[in-house]
Design a protein around this motif. Structure first.
Motif, PDB file in Angstrom:
ATOM      1  N   LYS A   1       0.837  -1.203   0.000  1.00 19.93           N
ATOM      2  CA  LYS A   1       0.000   0.000   0.000  1.00 19.93           C
ATOM      3  C   LYS A   1       0.871   1.253   0.000  1.00 19.93           C
ATOM      4  O   LYS A   1       1.868   1.328   0.729  1.00 19.93           O
ATOM      5  N   ARG A   2       0.494   2.217  -0.822  1.00 21.69           N
ATOM      6  CA  ARG A   2       1.277   3.455  -0.915  1.00 21.69           C
ATOM      7  C   ARG A   2       1.242   4.188   0.426  1.00 21.69           C
ATOM      8  O   ARG A   2       0.170   4.418   0.990  1.00 21.69           O
ATOM      9  N   ILE A   3       2.424   4.588   0.894  1.00 22.38           N
ATOM     10  CA  ILE A   3       2.517   5.378   2.120  1.00 22.38           C
ATOM     11  C   ILE A   3       3.022   6.791   1.840  1.00 22.38           C
ATOM     12  O   ILE A   3       2.828   7.695   2.659  1.00 22.38           O
ATOM     13  N   SER A   4       3.672   6.975   0.689  1.00 24.55           N
ATOM     14  CA  SER A   4       4.086   8.328   0.303  1.00 24.55           C
ATOM     15  C   SER A   4       4.517   8.300  -1.149  1.00 24.55           C
ATOM     16  O   SER A   4       4.853   7.246  -1.704  1.00 24.55           O
ATOM     17  N   ASP A   5       4.483   9.464  -1.801  1.00 22.85           N
ATOM     18  CA  ASP A   5       5.022   9.590  -3.130  1.00 22.85           C
ATOM     19  C   ASP A   5       6.531   9.742  -3.021  1.00 22.85           C
ATOM     20  O   ASP A   5       7.060  10.011  -1.943  1.00 22.85           O
ATOM     21  N   ASP A   6       7.230   9.578  -4.152  1.00 27.35           N
ATOM     22  CA  ASP A   6       8.685   9.686  -4.079  1.00 27.35           C
ATOM     23  C   ASP A   6       9.101  11.137  -3.927  1.00 27.35           C
ATOM     24  O   ASP A   6       8.318  12.039  -4.072  1.00 27.35           O
TER      25      ASP A   6
END
Length: 208
Positions: A203-208
């Motif tokens: 699951k995405r936790i932050s963008d790069d």
């Protein structure tokens, strides 16, 4: 006329931002779906047999031709425990297919946690990479923001896992989740490595 000028101005803006890459909007957006930091923590808390693993994808070599991503899998509770490092090349195959080719990094320990500072890869030449031939993942769009991909059958050899003749990968990419199901088979086609239940879900936790 005003609308035409607006479109022209937007085109110039995008061209100025990504002059050599924005010509394929879908490919560019696909890379943006991949980029970011992801975690299987939620799945590990809900399903037995799954571990809390972090997946980080970061674009590198933005001034070089093509789309390149550094990918790292590591223990979420101890980032020094790295499970896999690779460089991916994302490219167009045909009008409906996008491929992800995997490359082995020479002296990979030097680039640990490279997603935190992608400029470290500027000292690495493309020619020094070794492609994992036959392990390409081929993606096609399923909805406006979901892509499903897989390797070809029996083409991705295993050199590190005992008794595994070949590996298959099934990957689904969306904005919020990357699911990845890697399985290894013996020469008779029997699965002897990897999850039986289903894919890891990051699951995405932050963008790069």
């Amino acid at each position: 006329m005003r609308r035409l000028l607006l479109y022209f101005s937007l085109f110039l803006f995008l061209s100025g931002c990504k002059p050599d890459k924005i010509h394929d909007i879908e490919l560019y957006n696909f890379v943006q779906l991949l980029n970011g930091n992801f975690s299987s923590k939620e799945q590990a808390e809900q399903e037995l047999g799954y571990y809390n693993i972090s997946l980080s994808n970061a674009s590198i070599w933005k001034n070089r031709p093509g789309f390149w991503i550094y990918q790292e899998l590591f223990n979420s509770e101890d980032p020094s425990k790295i499970y896999n490092q690779r460089i991916l090349k994302i490219e167009r195959v045909d009008s409906i297919t996008i491929s992800s080719s995997s490359y082995i990094i020479p002296n990979e320990k030097k680039y640990r946690n490279g997603w935190e500072d992608v400029y470290i890869f500027d000292q690495l030449s493309i020619d020094s990479l070794k492609i994992r031939s036959g392990c390409e993942v081929y993606f096609q769009k399923k909805t406006s923001s979901i892509y499903q991909g897989k390797t070809n059958d029996r083409t991705c050899p295993s050199v590190l896992i005992k008794d595994v003749a070949y590996i298959t990968s099934n990957v689904v990419i969306s904005h919020d989740i990357i699911s990845s199901w890697d399985r290894g088979y013996d020469i008779d086609g029997k699965q002897i490595w990897g999850k039986i239940q289903g894919p890891y879900k990051y699951k995405r936790i932050s963008d790069d």
